[in-house]
Design a protein around this motif. Structure first.
Motif, PDB file in Angstrom:
ATOM      1  N   LEU A  21     -44.121  37.385 -68.164  1.00 32.32           N
ATOM      2  CA  LEU A  21     -43.169  38.124 -68.742  1.00 32.32           C
ATOM      3  C   LEU A  21     -44.337  38.597 -70.231  1.00 32.32           C
ATOM      4  CD1 LEU A  21     -40.104  36.983 -69.739  1.00 32.32           C
ATOM      5  CD2 LEU A  21     -40.306  38.277 -68.454  1.00 32.32           C
ATOM      6  N   ALA A  22     -45.074  38.017 -70.617  1.00 34.51           N
ATOM      7  CA  ALA A  22     -46.082  38.015 -71.235  1.00 34.51           C
ATOM      8  C   ALA A  22     -47.315  39.056 -70.868  1.00 34.51           C
ATOM      9  CB  ALA A  22     -47.027  37.443 -72.114  1.00 34.51           C
ATOM     10  N   ARG A  23     -47.576  38.988 -69.449  1.00 37.96           N
ATOM     11  CA  ARG A  23     -48.573  40.013 -68.612  1.00 37.96           C
ATOM     12  C   ARG A  23     -47.909  40.698 -68.012  1.00 37.96           C
ATOM     13  NH1 ARG A  23     -50.510  34.999 -68.440  1.00 37.96           N
ATOM     14  NH2 ARG A  23     -52.791  33.942 -69.509  1.00 37.96           N
ATOM     15  N   GLY A  24     -46.288  40.853 -67.685  1.00 41.38           N
ATOM     16  CA  GLY A  24     -45.853  41.892 -66.590  1.00 41.38           C
ATOM     17  C   GLY A  24     -46.269  41.407 -65.890  1.00 41.38           C
ATOM     18  N   ARG A  25     -46.167  39.829 -65.195  1.00 45.02           N
ATOM     19  CA  ARG A  25     -45.854  39.407 -63.627  1.00 45.02           C
ATOM     20  C   ARG A  25     -45.571  39.178 -62.780  1.00 45.02           C
ATOM     21  NH1 ARG A  25     -49.451  43.562 -63.578  1.00 45.02           N
ATOM     22  NH2 ARG A  25     -51.696  42.631 -63.997  1.00 45.02           N
ATOM     23  N   VAL A  26     -45.366  38.527 -61.581  1.00 40.59           N
ATOM     24  CA  VAL A  26     -44.311  38.147 -60.989  1.00 40.59           C
ATOM     25  C   VAL A  26     -44.837  37.436 -59.626  1.00 40.59           C
ATOM     26  CG1 VAL A  26     -42.353  38.732 -59.086  1.00 40.59           C
ATOM     27  CG2 VAL A  26     -42.300  40.186 -60.778  1.00 40.59           C
ATOM     28  N   LEU A  27     -44.923  36.660 -59.775  1.00 34.09           N
ATOM     29  CA  LEU A  27     -45.718  35.100 -58.929  1.00 34.09           C
ATOM     30  C   LEU A  27     -44.671  34.527 -58.019  1.00 34.09           C
ATOM     31  CD1 LEU A  27     -46.925  32.706 -61.953  1.00 34.09           C
ATOM     32  CD2 LEU A  27     -47.936  35.125 -61.043  1.00 34.09           C
ATOM     33  N   GLY A  28     -45.323  34.855 -56.944  1.00 28.23           N
ATOM     34  CA  GLY A  28     -44.247  34.713 -55.856  1.00 28.23           C
ATOM     35  C   GLY A  28     -45.222  33.631 -54.470  1.00 28.23           C
ATOM     36  N   ALA A  29     -44.773  32.737 -54.315  1.00 26.86           N
ATOM     37  CA  ALA A  29     -45.101  31.874 -53.074  1.00 26.86           C
ATOM     38  C   ALA A  29     -44.664  32.233 -52.180  1.00 26.86           C
ATOM     39  CB  ALA A  29     -44.381  30.144 -53.570  1.00 26.86           C
ATOM     40  N   THR A  30     -45.756  32.420 -51.365  1.00 24.38           N
ATOM     41  CA  THR A  30     -45.063  32.817 -49.501  1.00 24.38           C
ATOM     42  C   THR A  30     -46.050  31.985 -48.177  1.00 24.38           C
ATOM     43  OG1 THR A  30     -47.150  34.351 -49.505  1.00 24.38           O
ATOM     44  CG2 THR A  30     -44.813  35.302 -49.841  1.00 24.38           C
ATOM     45  N   ARG A  31     -45.450  30.557 -48.013  1.00 26.61           N
ATOM     46  CA  ARG A  31     -45.487  29.916 -47.209  1.00 26.61           C
ATOM     47  C   ARG A  31     -47.108  29.499 -47.019  1.00 26.61           C
ATOM     48  NH1 ARG A  31     -41.514  27.023 -44.092  1.00 26.61           N
ATOM     49  NH2 ARG A  31     -43.975  27.168 -42.974  1.00 26.61           N
ATOM     50  N   GLY A  32     -48.323  30.257 -47.622  1.00 26.69           N
ATOM     51  CA  GLY A  32     -49.236  30.429 -47.364  1.00 26.69           C
ATOM     52  C   GLY A  32     -50.411  29.392 -48.451  1.00 26.69           C
ATOM     53  N   THR A  33     -51.574  29.439 -48.438  1.00 26.46           N
ATOM     54  CA  THR A  33     -52.311  28.209 -49.303  1.00 26.46           C
ATOM     55  C   THR A  33     -52.227  28.788 -50.579  1.00 26.46           C
ATOM     56  OG1 THR A  33     -54.391  29.965 -49.225  1.00 26.46           O
ATOM     57  CG2 THR A  33     -53.536  27.990 -47.373  1.00 26.46           C
ATOM     58  N   GLY A  34     -51.674  30.195 -50.879  1.00 25.51           N
ATOM     59  CA  GLY A  34     -51.445  30.384 -52.849  1.00 25.51           C
ATOM     60  C   GLY A  34     -50.930  30.736 -52.868  1.00 25.51           C
ATOM     61  N   PHE A  35     -50.072  31.933 -53.304  1.00 24.71           N
ATOM     62  CA  PHE A  35     -49.650  32.998 -54.107  1.00 24.71           C
ATOM     63  C   PHE A  35     -49.767  34.532 -54.376  1.00 24.71           C
ATOM     64  CE2 PHE A  35     -51.073  30.722 -57.782  1.00 24.71           C
ATOM     65  CZ  PHE A  35     -50.911  32.006 -58.824  1.00 24.71           C
ATOM     66  N   ALA A  65     -45.189  28.764 -69.775  1.00 26.85           N
ATOM     67  CA  ALA A  65     -45.534  30.370 -70.938  1.00 26.85           C
ATOM     68  C   ALA A  65     -46.233  29.408 -71.883  1.00 26.85           C
ATOM     69  CB  ALA A  65     -44.255  31.128 -71.555  1.00 26.85           C
ATOM     70  N   VAL A  66     -45.057  28.648 -71.775  1.00 26.73           N
ATOM     71  CA  VAL A  66     -45.999  27.682 -73.355  1.00 26.73           C
ATOM     72  C   VAL A  66     -47.283  27.547 -73.595  1.00 26.73           C
ATOM     73  CG1 VAL A  66     -45.765  25.787 -75.372  1.00 26.73           C
ATOM     74  CG2 VAL A  66     -43.204  27.134 -73.968  1.00 26.73           C
ATOM     75  N   HIS A  67     -47.815  27.124 -72.560  1.00 29.85           N
ATOM     76  CA  HIS A  67     -48.900  25.960 -71.682  1.00 29.85           C
ATOM     77  C   HIS A  67     -49.625  27.192 -71.634  1.00 29.85           C
ATOM     78  CE1 HIS A  67     -46.555  23.019 -73.230  1.00 29.85           C
ATOM     79  NE2 HIS A  67     -47.370  22.551 -74.045  1.00 29.85           N
ATOM     80  N   ASP A  68     -49.614  28.330 -71.277  1.00 27.73           N
ATOM     81  CA  ASP A  68     -50.112  29.509 -70.065  1.00 27.73           C
ATOM     82  C   ASP A  68     -50.312  28.579 -68.662  1.00 27.73           C
ATOM     83  OD1 ASP A  68     -50.540  31.469 -69.175  1.00 27.73           O
ATOM     84  OD2 ASP A  68     -52.723  31.597 -70.574  1.00 27.73           O
ATOM     85  N   ARG A  69     -49.636  27.634 -67.913  1.00 32.15           N
ATOM     86  CA  ARG A  69     -50.218  27.090 -66.903  1.00 32.15           C
ATOM     87  C   ARG A  69     -49.107  27.487 -65.860  1.00 32.15           C
ATOM     88  NH1 ARG A  69     -53.885  26.106 -68.879  1.00 32.15           N
ATOM     89  NH2 ARG A  69     -53.867  24.049 -69.625  1.00 32.15           N
ATOM     90  N   VAL A  70     -49.579  27.383 -64.397  1.00 30.40           N
ATOM     91  CA  VAL A  70     -48.853  28.146 -62.917  1.00 30.40           C
ATOM     92  C   VAL A  70     -49.143  26.583 -62.250  1.00 30.40           C
ATOM     93  CG1 VAL A  70     -48.704  29.332 -60.607  1.00 30.40           C
ATOM     94  CG2 VAL A  70     -49.418  30.146 -62.760  1.00 30.40           C
ATOM     95  N   TYR A  71     -46.896  26.257 -62.151  1.00 33.64           N
ATOM     96  CA  TYR A  71     -47.273  25.219 -60.736  1.00 33.64           C
ATOM     97  C   TYR A  71     -46.348  25.669 -59.638  1.00 33.64           C
ATOM     98  CZ  TYR A  71     -47.694  22.510 -64.923  1.00 33.64           C
ATOM     99  OH  TYR A  71     -47.785  21.823 -66.492  1.00 33.64           O
ATOM    100  N   LEU A  72     -47.762  25.127 -58.991  1.00 35.28           N
ATOM    101  CA  LEU A  72     -47.745  25.778 -57.098  1.00 35.28           C
ATOM    102  C   LEU A  72     -47.111  24.211 -56.476  1.00 35.28           C
ATOM    103  CD1 LEU A  72     -47.430  28.271 -55.700  1.00 35.28           C
ATOM    104  CD2 LEU A  72     -49.827  27.507 -54.982  1.00 35.28           C
ATOM    105  N   SER A  73     -46.024  24.018 -55.629  1.00 30.84           N
ATOM    106  CA  SER A  73     -45.824  22.719 -54.899  1.00 30.84           C
ATOM    107  C   SER A  73     -46.135  23.567 -53.265  1.00 30.84           C
ATOM    108  CB  SER A  73     -44.180  22.868 -55.196  1.00 30.84           C
ATOM    109  OG  SER A  73     -43.541  23.146 -54.510  1.00 30.84           O
ATOM    110  N   ASN A  74     -45.881  22.319 -52.817  1.00 32.97           N
ATOM    111  CA  ASN A  74     -46.129  22.674 -51.697  1.00 32.97           C
ATOM    112  C   ASN A  74     -45.507  21.367 -50.393  1.00 32.97           C
ATOM    113  OD1 ASN A  74     -47.697  22.496 -48.606  1.00 32.97           O
ATOM    114  ND2 ASN A  74     -49.193  20.710 -48.995  1.00 32.97           N
ATOM    115  N   GLU A  75     -45.113  22.029 -49.204  1.00 33.61           N
ATOM    116  CA  GLU A  75     -44.239  21.220 -48.309  1.00 33.61           C
ATOM    117  C   GLU A  75     -45.421  21.554 -47.037  1.00 33.61           C
ATOM    118  OE1 GLU A  75     -40.179  20.413 -46.041  1.00 33.61           O
ATOM    119  OE2 GLU A  75     -40.686  22.786 -47.382  1.00 33.61           O
TER     120      GLU A  75
END
Length: 167
Positions: A21-35, A65-75
């Motif tokens: 929210l602070a940066r006004g960004r939406v993060l979307g995981a799309t079954r690729g190698t990133g997001f 948002a507290v630690h400014d980290r993105v967590y990305l999971s894999n299946e």
């Protein structure tokens, strides 16, 4: 009601979504190698974050948002890494959690409790459930695999104010 944001210009099916929210960004995981990163107001795609690894299929994404980290999971049954942690500003890879044949379909983070919750999408009850990691060193804190914690956990959410996890 009236649409307030979007639609978001993701170029593939979104499996997991979260907001910075602070940066006004939406993060979307799309079954690729990133997001993918979209502008929260216009919905326009602003960045495609690609990470190395052929045996990686992004499913869950969570922003701390507290630690400014993105967590990305894999299946991905051929994978050797189940979770990636990235810097929230630059999206640089900071750390990874090694695991054979990861089935971590969903991810949620509780920055107050210092926990990452990973939902397993395995087809058997005892291989499914939720793995809980420490945000400090990514060590396993708990493994909730009894039938009560679900089969094919496609979604995990955290209420940080009440200290509750929803599976």
């Amino acid at each position: 009601g009236e649409v307030k944001r979007g639609p978001f210009d993701f170029d593939a099916n979104v499996r997991g979504i979260d907001v910075d929210l602070a940066r006004g960004r939406v993060l979307g995981a799309t079954r690729g190698t990133g997001f993918l990163v979209a502008d929260a107001t216009t919905g326009a795609q602003v960045q495609k974050v690609e990470l190395p690894g052929a045996a990686w299929t992004s499913h869950g994404v969570a922003y701390d948002a507290v630690h400014d980290r993105v967590y990305l999971s894999n299946e991905n049954a051929a994978g050797t890494v189940g979770l990636r942690v990235l810097d929230g500003a630059t999206y640089a890879l900071l750390s990874e959690v090694a695991t054979a044949a990861p089935s971590w379909r969903s991810v949620a983070v509780d920055p107050v409790a210092g926990r990452v919750y990973l939902g397993h999408a395995a087809t058997t009850f005892d291989a499914s459930g939720v793995t809980v990691l420490s945000t400090t060193d990514l060590s396993q804190v708990a493994r909730l695999s009894a039938h009560a914690f679900g089969n094919k956990v496609y979604g995990v959410s955290v209420d940080t104010r009440r200290g509750r996890v929803y599976v």
